[in-house]
Design a protein around this motif. Sequence first.
Motif, mmCIF file in Angstrom:
data_model
loop_
_atom_site.group_PDB
_atom_site.id
_atom_site.type_symbol
_atom_site.label_atom_id
_atom_site.label_comp_id
_atom_site.label_asym_id
_atom_site.label_seq_id
_atom_site.Cartn_x
_atom_site.Cartn_y
_atom_site.Cartn_z
ATOM 1 N N THR A 49 20.010 1.011 -1.916
ATOM 2 C CA THR A 49 18.613 1.181 -2.302
ATOM 3 C C THR A 49 17.942 -0.190 -2.269
ATOM 4 O OG1 THR A 49 19.060 3.116 -3.680
ATOM 5 C CG2 THR A 49 17.041 1.896 -4.134
ATOM 6 N N ILE A 50 16.806 -0.283 -1.550
ATOM 7 C CA ILE A 50 16.144 -1.572 -1.310
ATOM 8 C C ILE A 50 14.683 -1.467 -1.729
ATOM 9 C CG2 ILE A 50 15.557 -3.317 0.409
ATOM 10 C CD1 ILE A 50 17.838 -2.170 2.154
ATOM 11 N N GLY A 51 14.234 -2.429 -2.529
ATOM 12 C CA GLY A 51 12.830 -2.488 -2.914
ATOM 13 C C GLY A 51 12.182 -3.756 -2.398
ATOM 14 N N ALA A 52 10.958 -3.652 -1.882
ATOM 15 C CA ALA A 52 10.248 -4.823 -1.367
ATOM 16 C C ALA A 52 8.748 -4.573 -1.408
ATOM 17 C CB ALA A 52 10.705 -5.149 0.055
ATOM 18 N N GLY A 53 7.976 -5.665 -1.517
ATOM 19 C CA GLY A 53 6.535 -5.544 -1.663
ATOM 20 C C GLY A 53 5.744 -6.043 -0.468
ATOM 21 N N LEU A 54 4.540 -5.492 -0.320
ATOM 22 C CA LEU A 54 3.647 -5.873 0.776
ATOM 23 C C LEU A 54 2.229 -5.449 0.445
ATOM 24 C CD1 LEU A 54 3.886 -3.305 3.696
ATOM 25 C CD2 LEU A 54 5.001 -2.944 1.505
ATOM 26 N N VAL A 55 1.281 -5.839 1.276
ATOM 27 C CA VAL A 55 -0.097 -5.385 1.132
ATOM 28 C C VAL A 55 -0.242 -4.085 1.920
ATOM 29 C CG1 VAL A 55 -2.522 -5.899 1.534
ATOM 30 C CG2 VAL A 55 -0.961 -7.731 0.851
ATOM 31 N N GLU A 56 -0.694 -3.056 1.227
ATOM 32 C CA GLU A 56 -0.824 -1.731 1.839
ATOM 33 C C GLU A 56 -2.239 -1.485 2.339
ATOM 34 O OE1 GLU A 56 -0.754 3.010 0.558
ATOM 35 O OE2 GLU A 56 -0.292 1.457 -0.929
ATOM 36 N N ALA A 57 -2.339 -0.887 3.521
ATOM 37 C CA ALA A 57 -3.613 -0.391 4.030
ATOM 38 C C ALA A 57 -3.731 1.077 3.647
ATOM 39 C CB ALA A 57 -3.667 -0.549 5.553
ATOM 40 N N GLY A 58 -4.697 1.389 2.803
ATOM 41 C CA GLY A 58 -4.880 2.763 2.347
ATOM 42 C C GLY A 58 -5.539 3.649 3.398
#
Length: 204
Positions: A126-135
């Motif tokens: 299980t891998i968690g990572a963050g980014l800027v999302e385009a809605g």
Amino acid sequence: AYDDNALAKGVATGISDTTADQWRRAAAQSLPALKWAPYDSVLLTFDPPTETFPGDKEANFRKIETFVERAAQREVRLIIFPECCITGYWFIRNLSVEALAQMAEPIFDGPSSRRLIELAKRFGMTIGAGLVEAGPIGEFYNSYVVAMPDGSARRHRKLHAFEHLSIRSGSEFTVLDIPEGFRVGVLICYDCNIIENVRLTALE
């Protein structure tokens, strides 16, 4: 939960021990009520403000893959990367809306989400990572993806986002069951400063 690199630098843990075994013994003494899993989980792997490449998602993802491969050799089952580690973080506030739009991408169907899911499936982790999302209607979020080895994924949108005037705050708490048999909640950075967020997540 441990990471040798973070421990060696004294990052995040707040203690100076430089080995995982020492950290786990210290944690077990301070948190005796915790039931430790039979495998290790890595909580922090690199510090996004100082160790990511601003806007270079490919370079940042290669770093993620390197850590995942190393973690797999230790039979890690859960690895959690920091906020905006895919896109980078501090430089976001200085971007134009056009530059932000070029960097952001949709969650689940975007290339980074798909890549995380494939990585989770390949290593059974299980891998968690963050980014800027385009809605879906042109809005942006500071988001976090949790990709699981069964091919599923969940998203958390930061509840208290302030990185850019065009980045909106999320409105939902995120609690999920991971394949390893644990129920987990996701909060990003300042989300944890509001105790009600932590309490409501824990009550889910």
